[in-house]
Design a protein around this motif. Structure first.
Motif, mmCIF file in Angstrom:
data_model
loop_
_atom_site.group_PDB
_atom_site.id
_atom_site.type_symbol
_atom_site.label_atom_id
_atom_site.label_comp_id
_atom_site.label_asym_id
_atom_site.label_seq_id
_atom_site.Cartn_x
_atom_site.Cartn_y
_atom_site.Cartn_z
ATOM 1 N N GLU A 147 -4.266 5.972 -5.096
ATOM 2 C CA GLU A 147 -5.540 5.702 -5.772
ATOM 3 C C GLU A 147 -5.557 4.271 -6.316
ATOM 4 N N ARG A 148 -4.397 3.834 -6.814
ATOM 5 C CA ARG A 148 -4.304 2.476 -7.386
ATOM 6 C C ARG A 148 -4.003 1.431 -6.305
ATOM 7 N N GLY A 149 -3.933 1.860 -5.055
ATOM 8 C CA GLY A 149 -3.660 0.922 -3.952
ATOM 9 C C GLY A 149 -2.243 0.391 -3.970
ATOM 10 N N GLN A 150 -1.322 1.167 -4.549
ATOM 11 C CA GLN A 150 0.068 0.675 -4.692
ATOM 12 C C GLN A 150 0.987 1.089 -3.549
ATOM 13 N N VAL A 151 0.426 1.792 -2.545
ATOM 14 C CA VAL A 151 1.282 2.235 -1.428
ATOM 15 C C VAL A 151 0.838 1.506 -0.161
ATOM 16 N N PRO A 152 1.741 0.701 0.411
ATOM 17 C CA PRO A 152 1.357 0.042 1.653
ATOM 18 C C PRO A 152 1.197 1.076 2.769
ATOM 19 N N LEU A 153 0.063 1.028 3.457
ATOM 20 C CA LEU A 153 -0.192 2.007 4.509
ATOM 21 C C LEU A 153 -0.007 1.364 5.872
ATOM 22 N N ALA A 154 0.749 2.067 6.730
ATOM 23 C CA ALA A 154 0.916 1.565 8.100
ATOM 24 C C ALA A 154 -0.437 1.648 8.803
ATOM 25 N N PRO A 155 -0.746 0.684 9.673
ATOM 26 C CA PRO A 155 -2.024 0.770 10.395
ATOM 27 C C PRO A 155 -2.014 1.963 11.343
ATOM 28 N N PRO A 156 -3.223 2.503 11.668
ATOM 29 C CA PRO A 156 -3.265 3.641 12.596
ATOM 30 C C PRO A 156 -2.677 3.234 13.952
ATOM 31 N N ASP A 157 -2.095 4.219 14.685
ATOM 32 C CA ASP A 157 -1.517 3.931 16.024
ATOM 33 C C ASP A 157 -2.594 3.436 16.978
#
Ligand code: PLP
Length: 406
Positions: free
Chosen positions: A396-406
């Motif tokens: 929610e706070r944007g603190q987790v880096p998300l891998a781009p979709p495959d």
């Protein structure tokens, strides 16, 4: 000899295979990690003492001349059929014990019951769904009509008048969504089936988890159901019989199509294709329906309900949309941060070591949803709730880096 070419229509199911592969790979890379398995549809509580004692006594009976039993009646031991009918009476449903059939479990019956119907007909399946419905009907050569459920209808879709249904599978409380139909909603399905001459196969495997008022435990609580429905139930989740095996099926005497009586046909089917459920299992099952057995299984159900409460509290705290949990051992949540269900599976495993079930495995409309089961231990569930809350708050706070979709 030609094989059943309908098997060509089955799609490979990669759901549990993929989960197992990803889990094994993670465990190999992180040998010390304690994985929290919140995806399982199997129970963790053992059989209750009343059942164990009944099984033990039955085994001893089988070893003595005076008490030995050979074949059991194919449709079930009459006292057990009566005990099950009496169990229904508690929900206000009056059954003749001869309408109750003992079975080796709901999965067997959900497919075997198709023997009662001409092949090649239209089977309506509300998706997301328990995968066995689709596969059993494809094997039988039936056409599948999927009715997609979604957040807009709380994952409880209703029939449209032009739905070309012959058979209709309804599962309430539902696996995987945990959503449960109200009395009024089920009445709409029953009236629709009667108007069309369709037959409802009502999967009541999770009836014991219902807590809220106004949620029927049986389709036969609904007026009109006796002329359009068959109910299939199981002790698997109610009483921990997943590995022990016992279920029951109810076919009302009034249920007829084209002048043929479906209950009579099922008697013919069972007496031809089975030699009955084993004496031991019927004795074990009978113990579930005694006052002692009911008290003891309720203790186990309380554990799963408490697990559900803890998980729901985590989702409430983080403002996450979900259904289920109140009347079912499943919670169906919307994946956070726009993730699809497999990306969320990967993230959850990587960041929290929780294993859940991606919603996509239950049908395309589950693509952005995720299933948690409440069958784990209280300790693991509490830990999973803490880790999940932390992850959802960080997302929610944007603190987790998300891998781009495959
Ligand atoms: N129906 C539903 C909806 C289920 O989720 C399950 C098991 O997970 C079954 C039936 C199978 O029950 P049984 O163990 O009696 O075969």
């Amino acid at each position: 000899m030609k094989p059943n070419t309908n098997y060509r229509n089955l799609k490979e199911s990669y759901l549990f295979y993929n989960i197992a592969q990803k889990t094994a790979a993670y465990q190999l890379a992180h040998p010390g990690a304690h994985l929290l398995r919140m995806g399982i549809g199997d129970v963790s509580r053992p059989l209750c003492p009343a059942v164990v004692e009944a099984l033990r006594r039955a085994a001893e009976d089988q070893g003595r001349d005076e008490t030995f039993h050979g074949y059991m009646p194919e449709c079930g031991d009459p006292p057990l059929r009566e005990a099950i009918a009496a169990h229904y009476q508690r929900s206000g449903v009056k059954l003749d014990s001869e309408e109750v059939f003992a079975s080796s479990g709901a999965s067997d019956e959900l497919g075997d019951i198709l023997d009662l119907f001409q092949r090649g007909q239209n089977t309506v399946i509300l998706e997301p769904a328990y995968p066995a419905y689709v596969d059993a009907n494809l094997m039988a050569g039936n056409r599948i009509i999927s009715v997609a459920a979604g957040q807009e209808n709380g994952f409880l879709p209703m029939p449209s008048e032009d739905l070309e249904a012959d058979l209709i599978y309804l599962c309430s409380p539902n696996n995987p969504t945990g959503a449960a139909f109200s009395r009024d909603q089920l009445k709409v399905w029953v009236d629709f089936a009667n108007r069309r001459g369709a037959v409802i196969l009502f999967d009541a495997a999770y009836e014991a988890f219902i807590q809220e008022e106004g949620i029927p435990r049986s389709i036969f609580e609904i007026e009109g159901a006796r002329t359009c429905a068959i109910e299939i139930c199981s002790l698997s989740k109610t009483a921990g019989f997943t590995g022990t095996r016992f279920g029951y099926t109810v076919i009302p005497k009034e249920l007829e199509r084209e002048g043929m009586n479906l209950r009579q046909m099922w008697i013919r089917n069972r007496t031809t294709k089975t030699n009955g459920v084993s004496f031991l299992l019927q004795r074990g099952a009978a113990a579930v329906f005694t006052p002692e057995g009911q008290r003891q299984i309720r203790d186990n159900l309380r554990v799963y309900r408490e697990n559900a409460r803890i998980l729901m509290a985590a989702l409430d705290k983080t403002g996450t949309w979900y259904t289920g949990g109140k009347n079912a051992p499943y919670i169906w949540m919307r994946c956070p941060a726009g993730l699809d269900s497999w990306r969320f599976f990967d993230l959850l495993l990587e960041e929290t070591q929780i294993i859940g079930t991606p919603g996509e495995g239950f049908g395309a409309c589950g693509k952005n949803y995720f299933r948690f089961s409440t069958f784990s231990t209280p300790e693991d569930t509490a830990e999973a709730a803490n880790r999940l809350t932390r992850l959802l708050e960080q997302l929610e706070r944007g603190q987790v880096p998300l891998a781009p979709p495959d």
